[in-house]
Design an enzyme around this catalytic site. Sequence first.
Site, PDB file in Angstrom:
ATOM      1  N   GLU A   1      71.380   5.016  62.188  1.00  0.00           N
ATOM      2  CA  GLU A   1      72.319   4.174  61.437  1.00  0.00           C
ATOM      3  C   GLU A   1      73.702   4.791  61.328  1.00  0.00           C
ATOM      4  O   GLU A   1      74.722   4.104  61.507  1.00  0.00           O
ATOM      5  CB  GLU A   1      71.783   3.878  60.036  1.00  0.00           C
ATOM      6  CG  GLU A   1      70.628   2.879  59.993  1.00  0.00           C
ATOM      7  CD  GLU A   1      69.273   3.501  60.219  1.00  0.00           C
ATOM      8  OE1 GLU A   1      69.214   4.740  60.423  1.00  0.00           O
ATOM      9  OE2 GLU A   1      68.256   2.776  60.210  1.00  0.00           O
TER      10      GLU A   1
ATOM     11  N   HIS B   1      62.797   1.274  49.708  1.00  0.00           N
ATOM     12  CA  HIS B   1      63.050   0.071  50.506  1.00  0.00           C
ATOM     13  C   HIS B   1      63.504  -1.127  49.665  1.00  0.00           C
ATOM     14  O   HIS B   1      63.432  -2.253  50.125  1.00  0.00           O
ATOM     15  CB  HIS B   1      61.780  -0.328  51.269  1.00  0.00           C
ATOM     16  CG  HIS B   1      61.579   0.414  52.546  1.00  0.00           C
ATOM     17  ND1 HIS B   1      61.640   1.792  52.632  1.00  0.00           N
ATOM     18  CD2 HIS B   1      61.320  -0.014  53.813  1.00  0.00           C
ATOM     19  CE1 HIS B   1      61.411   2.155  53.886  1.00  0.00           C
ATOM     20  NE2 HIS B   1      61.215   1.086  54.615  1.00  0.00           N
TER      21      HIS B   1
HETATM   22  C1  LIG Z   1      66.541   4.864  58.240  1.00  0.00           C
HETATM   23  C2  LIG Z   1      65.534   3.826  58.588  1.00  0.00           C
HETATM   24  N1  LIG Z   1      65.857   2.914  59.530  1.00  0.00           N
HETATM   25  C3  LIG Z   1      64.968   1.956  59.875  1.00  0.00           C
HETATM   26  C4  LIG Z   1      63.745   1.904  59.272  1.00  0.00           C
HETATM   27  C5  LIG Z   1      62.765   0.803  59.638  1.00  0.00           C
HETATM   28  N2  LIG Z   1      61.668   1.384  60.416  1.00  0.00           N
HETATM   29  C6  LIG Z   1      60.539   1.734  59.805  1.00  0.00           C
HETATM   30  S1  LIG Z   1      59.505   2.455  60.846  1.00  0.00           S
HETATM   31  C7  LIG Z   1      60.512   2.272  62.151  1.00  0.00           C
HETATM   32  C8  LIG Z   1      60.076   2.776  63.494  1.00  0.00           C
HETATM   33  C9  LIG Z   1      59.791   4.243  63.481  1.00  0.00           C
HETATM   34  O1  LIG Z   1      59.060   4.618  64.584  1.00  0.00           O
HETATM   35  P1  LIG Z   1      58.510   6.081  64.820  1.00  0.00           P
HETATM   36  O2  LIG Z   1      59.429   7.076  64.183  1.00  0.00           O
HETATM   37  O3  LIG Z   1      58.272   6.248  66.261  1.00  0.00           O
HETATM   38  O4  LIG Z   1      57.158   6.173  63.997  1.00  0.00           O
HETATM   39  P2  LIG Z   1      55.820   5.328  64.189  1.00  0.00           P
HETATM   40  O5  LIG Z   1      56.040   4.034  63.497  1.00  0.00           O
HETATM   41  O6  LIG Z   1      55.572   5.176  65.629  1.00  0.00           O
HETATM   42  O7  LIG Z   1      54.776   6.119  63.473  1.00  0.00           O
HETATM   43  C10 LIG Z   1      61.675   1.637  61.758  1.00  0.00           C
HETATM   44  C11 LIG Z   1      62.778   1.280  62.657  1.00  0.00           C
HETATM   45  C12 LIG Z   1      63.465   2.856  58.274  1.00  0.00           C
HETATM   46  N3  LIG Z   1      62.306   2.854  57.617  1.00  0.00           N
HETATM   47  N4  LIG Z   1      64.365   3.820  57.969  1.00  0.00           N
END
Ligand SMILES: Cc1ncc(C[n+]2csc(CCOP(=O)(O)OP(=O)(O)O)c2C)c(N)n1
Lengths: 350, 327
Positions: free
Chosen positions: B60, B129
């Site tokens: 971000e 959130h």
């Molecule tokens: C700063 C932030 N941006 C966006 C999100 C929304 N979000 C939650 S999980 C996620 C994907 C994360 O993927 P990864 O780090 O690969 O973990 P996984 O879900 O595969 O365990 C996103 C974009 C968030 N929680 N925090």
Amino acid sequence: MQPVEQRDEVEMLSLMLLIRRFEERASQQYQAQKIGGFCHLYIGQEAVVTGAIAAVRDDDYIITAYRDHAHALARGTTTDACMAELFGKETGCSRGLGGSMHFFDRKNHMYGGHAIVAAHVPLAVGMAFAIKYRGEDRVTLCFFGDGAINQGAFHEALNLAALYKLPIVFICENNLFAMGTSVKRSTSLRQIVDRAEGYDIPGEIIDGMNFREVRDKVAEIVDSIRKEPHPAFLEMRTYRYRGHSMSDPASYRTKQELEKYRLDDPITRLRAQLTREGKLTNEQFDLLDKRAKETVLASVKFAEKSPQPPLDTLYDFTYADGAMEPGRPRPGEPAQERREGAPSPGTNSR
Amino acid sequence: MREITYRQALNEALAEELERDPNVFLMGEEVAEYQGAYKVSHGLLQRFGPRRIIDTPISENGFAGLGVGAAMVGLRPIIEFMTFSFSLVAFDQVVNNAPNMYTMSGGQFNIPITFRGPNGPAHQLGATHSHATENFYASVPGLKVCTPATPRDAKGLLKTAVRDDNPVLVLEAELLYSSKGMVEPPDEELLIPLGKAEVKREGSDVSIICYAQTVPLALQVAAQLEEEDISAEILDLRSIKPLDEKAIFDSVTKTHRVVIVEQDHPFCGVGAEVCYRIQKNIFDALDAPIFRVSQEDVPMPYNERLEKAVLPNADKLIAAVKQVCYT
Ligand SMILES: Cc1ncc(C[n+]2csc(CCOP(=O)(O)OP(=O)(O)O)c2C)c(N)n1
């Protein structure tokens, strides 16, 4: 749990089963609307946390992102406390205040449950800093997804850990996707582990579907960290079978890809290894599985009959100096603003 | 006029502005191939291509800053935050770079950027959130902040935001994405100016000042109050900054009683500013103290019952109205 060397593989297999059955049940209870908010399941990735936990001591520090049910269970948080948290009950590991994404268990050295992607990576470094500061021989294990490695917080944290030579293992659970974005589309590197090299942190790629490989690698690294504090980075190649969260149909990947990984299932694999070596019979396995299912089912009952956090505790956990008594001016509200006849605290009209 | 959802209205606004101005692009997490985390950008990748509808990694701070830099050299970025809770990772870019540049450069660099995405608590997402960010951002000089509550306002305000020569935050209401409302047909240009409130329902006994997710709440309460012979006027601020003082004063001069219902926290919340301006400028028009209904001053709990206790609701709003009406 026992110290590392003697930690029994059959026991670890049953932990993996417990995690899987817990997640399946959580999924079912979510669909039945007993669980609210976002809910991210760990199914498919069990060997990563189980292998890592099998390699550390009970007093080492563990911290992870929001896909955190398994990490708490592996740390020894009970299925009751985990399920109750999902149900938002007072008996939950975070008193029903945290929810699926914010599991905490101080007693078992599980430091969360963090839902802002990568925001916990600097926290992990802070915990490792405290270990070194106090001259202890603990280690911090910091779990995060492949999606976290492009946040500034991640990069700053890695540099700090390397600069101060802190006792921490960064464990990237590379399940190939961050929500609908594949690693190929999010990261300029050919392989994630190369991030570590940029900070002069030793890194390795590990088959995250193989319990033994995970455990042995983590054990080896943790051993070297205890002798002389330093950071390390492990890229665990793994896969989540379900969508990103309960609301994601995961239409960005193919059935064939999913099937390929299912055939490489971490539970099936450890089971086969143990069976081949004569350490586990089919009957024993079935019994373990039956027990896991029963334990999880009992946790649903426990969660169902547990009480909600009482309404009058709403202000009890905002500041550490304790509850603000009703009628006493609260930090958000100057005392003189409350007039005679004004609505009582809790209605929040003024 | 036809009936569309809030989500479709935003989608139309994006499509129309992308169509109109080649300098406009949309960037954010999951906006392109996934069609938007909340499907607001549905179909835009197919229509405008990957040069203009751009997926980002979870970075971000990086892509918000990228937007500010691109705006310095003539583009008009639309930056989507998956939710405004995640905009906090980019706070430095939104608060320090975007709004300060014009002043610091002595007027050489204005920043025509739109930051948009869902804002405010949804259902049981927990403390990290559930942020309602309007009061943080509205307190920053150089930023404009709007909070549409209906599909028509969402479309008109977003289009205006994209054309504004300053950084504008469009704080969408996550819980209203699927709500429906009447909107002009696409061939009619719909622009709603920033800083213009709207009376969503006329009334004579009390002014309920609201915005975003509290607008439907206020309308529902007004209907309930009518049965008790209390006539509530519902004033939807639509923009938090600039604030439509005139519309507020007009309404209060008519009703003499005010309740402000906001989705942020009480301390330094939007209502505090509105309240200050009313008492300073039209003190004599008031027949009762101004009441505010907001969130409780606590981080959001996950538990459903506690979450409900934290949020503004009909009971709290009705109680406040009765207090100011002395009934
Ligand atoms: C700063 C932030 N941006 C966006 C999100 C929304 N979000 C939650 S999980 C996620 C994907 C994360 O993927 P990864 O780090 O690969 O973990 P996984 O879900 O595969 O365990 C996103 C974009 C968030 N929680 N925090």
